[in-house]
Motif scaffolding. Structure first.
Motif, PDB file in Angstrom:
ATOM      1  N   GLU A 147       0.165  -1.072  -0.011  1.00 23.71           N
ATOM      2  CA  GLU A 147       0.034   0.507  -0.206  1.00 23.71           C
ATOM      3  C   GLU A 147       1.674   1.380   0.252  1.00 23.71           C
ATOM      4  N   ALA A 148       0.245   2.314  -0.441  1.00 18.27           N
ATOM      5  CA  ALA A 148       1.413   3.623  -0.721  1.00 18.27           C
ATOM      6  C   ALA A 148      -0.474   4.257   0.014  1.00 18.27           C
ATOM      7  N   ILE A 149       0.900   5.638   0.868  1.00 15.86           N
ATOM      8  CA  ILE A 149       0.367   6.779   1.586  1.00 15.86           C
ATOM      9  C   ILE A 149       0.496   8.089   0.579  1.00 15.86           C
ATOM     10  N   SER A 150      -0.872   8.364  -0.059  1.00 19.53           N
ATOM     11  CA  SER A 150      -0.261   9.725  -1.049  1.00 19.53           C
ATOM     12  C   SER A 150      -1.311  11.326   0.163  1.00 19.53           C
ATOM     13  N   GLY A 151       0.367  12.145   0.177  1.00 20.09           N
ATOM     14  CA  GLY A 151      -0.357  13.258   1.367  1.00 20.09           C
ATOM     15  C   GLY A 151      -0.422  14.625  -0.461  1.00 20.09           C
ATOM     16  N   SER A 152      -1.815  15.186   0.119  1.00 21.57           N
ATOM     17  CA  SER A 152      -2.028  16.367  -0.482  1.00 21.57           C
ATOM     18  C   SER A 152      -0.780  17.258  -0.525  1.00 21.57           C
ATOM     19  N   THR A 153       0.106  17.744  -1.442  1.00 24.34           N
ATOM     20  CA  THR A 153       1.252  18.403  -2.195  1.00 24.34           C
ATOM     21  C   THR A 153       1.168  19.549  -3.491  1.00 24.34           C
ATOM     22  N   ARG A 154       0.132  19.378  -3.581  1.00 23.26           N
ATOM     23  CA  ARG A 154      -0.169  20.790  -5.032  1.00 23.26           C
ATOM     24  C   ARG A 154       0.659  22.309  -4.922  1.00 23.26           C
ATOM     25  N   GLY A 155       1.380  22.170  -5.873  1.00 21.81           N
ATOM     26  CA  GLY A 155       1.293  23.805  -6.089  1.00 21.81           C
ATOM     27  C   GLY A 155       1.899  23.699  -6.863  1.00 21.81           C
ATOM     28  N   GLY A 156       3.452  24.479  -6.855  1.00 28.30           N
ATOM     29  CA  GLY A 156       4.182  24.992  -8.203  1.00 28.30           C
ATOM     30  C   GLY A 156       3.664  26.102  -8.903  1.00 28.30           C
ATOM     31  N   GLU A 157       3.874  27.003 -10.228  1.00 29.96           N
ATOM     32  CA  GLU A 157       4.012  27.650 -10.873  1.00 29.96           C
ATOM     33  C   GLU A 157       2.660  28.347 -11.108  1.00 29.96           C
ATOM     34  N   SER A 158       2.265  29.151 -10.590  1.00 29.05           N
ATOM     35  CA  SER A 158       0.891  29.338 -11.345  1.00 29.05           C
ATOM     36  C   SER A 158       0.223  30.772 -11.727  1.00 29.05           C
ATOM     37  N   ARG A 159      -0.517  30.953 -12.664  1.00 32.31           N
ATOM     38  CA  ARG A 159      -0.567  32.432 -13.175  1.00 32.31           C
ATOM     39  C   ARG A 159      -1.694  33.035 -11.590  1.00 32.31           C
ATOM     40  N   GLY A 160      -1.348  34.366 -10.827  1.00 38.01           N
ATOM     41  CA  GLY A 160      -2.154  34.364 -10.270  1.00 38.01           C
ATOM     42  C   GLY A 160      -3.612  35.393 -11.161  1.00 38.01           C
ATOM     43  N   VAL A 161      -4.542  35.810  -9.824  1.00 38.75           N
ATOM     44  CA  VAL A 161      -6.050  36.517 -10.016  1.00 38.75           C
ATOM     45  C   VAL A 161      -5.369  37.542 -11.477  1.00 38.75           C
ATOM     46  N   GLU A 162      -6.170  37.608 -12.259  1.00 37.00           N
ATOM     47  CA  GLU A 162      -5.783  39.359 -12.746  1.00 37.00           C
ATOM     48  C   GLU A 162      -7.321  39.309 -13.948  1.00 37.00           C
ATOM     49  N   GLU A 163      -7.490  40.652 -14.065  1.00 37.02           N
ATOM     50  CA  GLU A 163      -9.186  41.113 -14.717  1.00 37.02           C
ATOM     51  C   GLU A 163      -8.798  40.178 -15.958  1.00 37.02           C
ATOM     52  N   PRO A 164     -10.120  39.656 -16.797  1.00 38.01           N
ATOM     53  CA  PRO A 164     -10.084  39.200 -18.143  1.00 38.01           C
ATOM     54  C   PRO A 164     -10.165  39.928 -18.927  1.00 38.01           C
ATOM     55  N   SER A 165      -9.404  39.369 -19.964  1.00 43.07           N
ATOM     56  CA  SER A 165      -8.714  40.294 -21.040  1.00 43.07           C
ATOM     57  C   SER A 165      -9.769  40.302 -22.263  1.00 43.07           C
ATOM     58  N   SER A 166     -10.730  38.979 -22.026  1.00 43.75           N
ATOM     59  CA  SER A 166     -11.825  38.893 -22.844  1.00 43.75           C
ATOM     60  C   SER A 166     -12.652  39.817 -22.959  1.00 43.75           C
ATOM     61  N   GLN A 167     -13.335  39.982 -21.428  1.00 50.64           N
ATOM     62  CA  GLN A 167     -14.462  40.614 -20.575  1.00 50.64           C
ATOM     63  C   GLN A 167     -14.082  41.494 -19.762  1.00 50.64           C
ATOM     64  N   VAL A 168     -13.862  42.736 -20.454  1.00 52.13           N
ATOM     65  CA  VAL A 168     -12.963  44.229 -19.514  1.00 52.13           C
ATOM     66  C   VAL A 168     -14.117  45.108 -19.231  1.00 52.13           C
ATOM     67  N   VAL A 169     -14.146  45.454 -18.040  1.00 51.47           N
ATOM     68  CA  VAL A 169     -15.771  46.263 -16.955  1.00 51.47           C
ATOM     69  C   VAL A 169     -15.281  47.654 -16.675  1.00 51.47           C
ATOM     70  N   ILE A 170     -16.245  48.566 -16.494  1.00 50.43           N
ATOM     71  CA  ILE A 170     -16.010  49.441 -16.269  1.00 50.43           C
ATOM     72  C   ILE A 170     -15.759  49.474 -14.973  1.00 50.43           C
ATOM     73  N   ARG A 171     -17.592  49.015 -14.114  1.00 51.96           N
ATOM     74  CA  ARG A 171     -17.685  49.301 -13.078  1.00 51.96           C
ATOM     75  C   ARG A 171     -17.642  47.369 -12.963  1.00 51.96           C
ATOM     76  N   GLY A 172     -16.941  47.473 -11.587  1.00 50.21           N
ATOM     77  CA  GLY A 172     -17.888  45.946 -10.898  1.00 50.21           C
ATOM     78  C   GLY A 172     -15.848  45.476 -10.268  1.00 50.21           C
ATOM     79  N   PRO A 173     -15.897  44.110  -9.613  1.00 46.18           N
ATOM     80  CA  PRO A 173     -14.814  43.150  -9.464  1.00 46.18           C
ATOM     81  C   PRO A 173     -13.891  43.050 -11.139  1.00 46.18           C
ATOM     82  N   LYS A 174     -13.063  43.134 -11.146  1.00 45.46           N
ATOM     83  CA  LYS A 174     -11.408  42.932 -11.726  1.00 45.46           C
ATOM     84  C   LYS A 174     -11.115  41.528 -11.814  1.00 45.46           C
ATOM     85  N   ASP A 175     -11.188  40.798 -11.155  1.00 43.61           N
ATOM     86  CA  ASP A 175     -10.815  39.119 -10.761  1.00 43.61           C
ATOM     87  C   ASP A 175     -11.412  38.847 -12.082  1.00 43.61           C
ATOM     88  N   GLY A 176     -10.829  37.219 -12.272  1.00 48.47           N
ATOM     89  CA  GLY A 176     -11.626  36.798 -14.084  1.00 48.47           C
ATOM     90  C   GLY A 176     -10.474  35.096 -13.155  1.00 48.47           C
TER      91      GLY A 176
END
Length: 277
Positions: A147-176
């Motif tokens: 048997e084996a023990i699996s531990g959750s260690t997921r990570g690594g490089e990933s892109r941060g939360v940014e404003e969506p480029s295809s749906q730019v808004v003037i008012r409202g949240p900027k996260d995508g």
């Protein structure tokens, strides 16, 4: 004819039973008890890929051989170092009665007391083990255990939360949304703090094994529609899913219609608004 059918069925059942025993003996489905055999099997499966890290060590205080297996850049290295390796290479009997830790129960002690990471599970077959490694988990193999023990260690490089480029808004949240399914789910949950917001996940793609999730609010979403969506996603047979357009084309009734039948968006606030409708 009926006697022949019964005989054929018994023959097929016996053949299936023999095949299962052969698979079990050859270790093609189940893990080996020998640590070296397990590590060699992993190396063979991944073609000796250099990014697959196999760290052999001795469990602290027990003189028992073990190994940690993970893929570089798919794991959070700090989690592996601090909460897996350090927890196992020091004397795991510290803080526990010496008489309660032995070669016989060390597997349970490691799983229940030594590893200080959030999610831990036991794996007994090769399919589950390889999928766990390729998903960014760390696998602990111990000499003498199949048997084996699996531990959750997921990570690594990933892109941060940014404003969506295809749906730019003037008012409202900027996260995508990003490429991380966990991040995307959290962006929706931050907006809808309800226990009725249900999430179901599955893997699609025989080769890519892509994580796919769908969310709905229990009590608002039509149950028949939820079951229909789930069934259509489960029925998808494809080698790989690399972006959401694959699923859109495979679950909608009229993929070549000039009118949109499936709505797609990069904005979590738009998803949250539609979930509450």
């Amino acid at each position: 004819m009926s006697f022949r059918r019964v005989f054929d069925k018994k023959k097929e059942a016996k053949k299936l039973s023999i095949n299962k025993e052969i698979l079990k003996e050859n270790g093609s489905s189940f893990l080996h008890r020998n640590l070296k055999d397990n590590l060699q099997h992993i190396r063979t499966e991944v073609g000796n890929s250099p990014d697959v890290v196999i760290r052999e060590f001795e469990i602290g205080g027990l003189q028992l051989q073990a190994a940690a297996v993970f893929i570089d850049n798919l794991v959070d290295q700090k989690l592996v170092d601090d909460f897996v390796m350090r927890s196992l290479m020091v004397d795991i009997s510290q803080g526990t009665s010496k008489s309660t830790v032995s070669d016989k129960n060390v597997f349970d002690v490691i799983k229940d007391k030594a590893l200080t990471i959030g999610t831990v599970k036991v794996i007994k077959d090769w399919n589950g083990l390889m999928l766990s490694i390729l998903s960014g988990d760390t696998i602990i193999l111990i000499e003498g255990w199949a048997e084996a023990i699996s531990g959750s260690t997921r990570g690594g490089e990933s892109r941060g939360v940014e404003e969506p480029s295809s749906q730019v808004v003037i008012r409202g949240p900027k996260d995508g949304f990003t490429e991380s399914i966990g991040t995307n789910v959290s962006l929706v949950r931050r907006r809808i703090k309800s226990p009725n917001l249900w999430l179901e996940t599955m893997k699609i793609g025989d080769v890519t094994q892509t994580d796919v999730a769908f969310m709905y609010i229990k009590g608002i979403a039509n149950d028949k529609l939820v079951q229909e969506v789930k069934q259509r996603i489960n029925d998808i047979e494809i080698d790989g899913v690399l972006e959401s357009g694959y699923i859109e084309d495979l679950i909608q009734d009229q993929p070549f219609s000039p009118f949109p039948t499936v709505y797609n968006t990069e904005r979590p606030d738009s998803v949250s608004a539609n979930l509450k409708v």
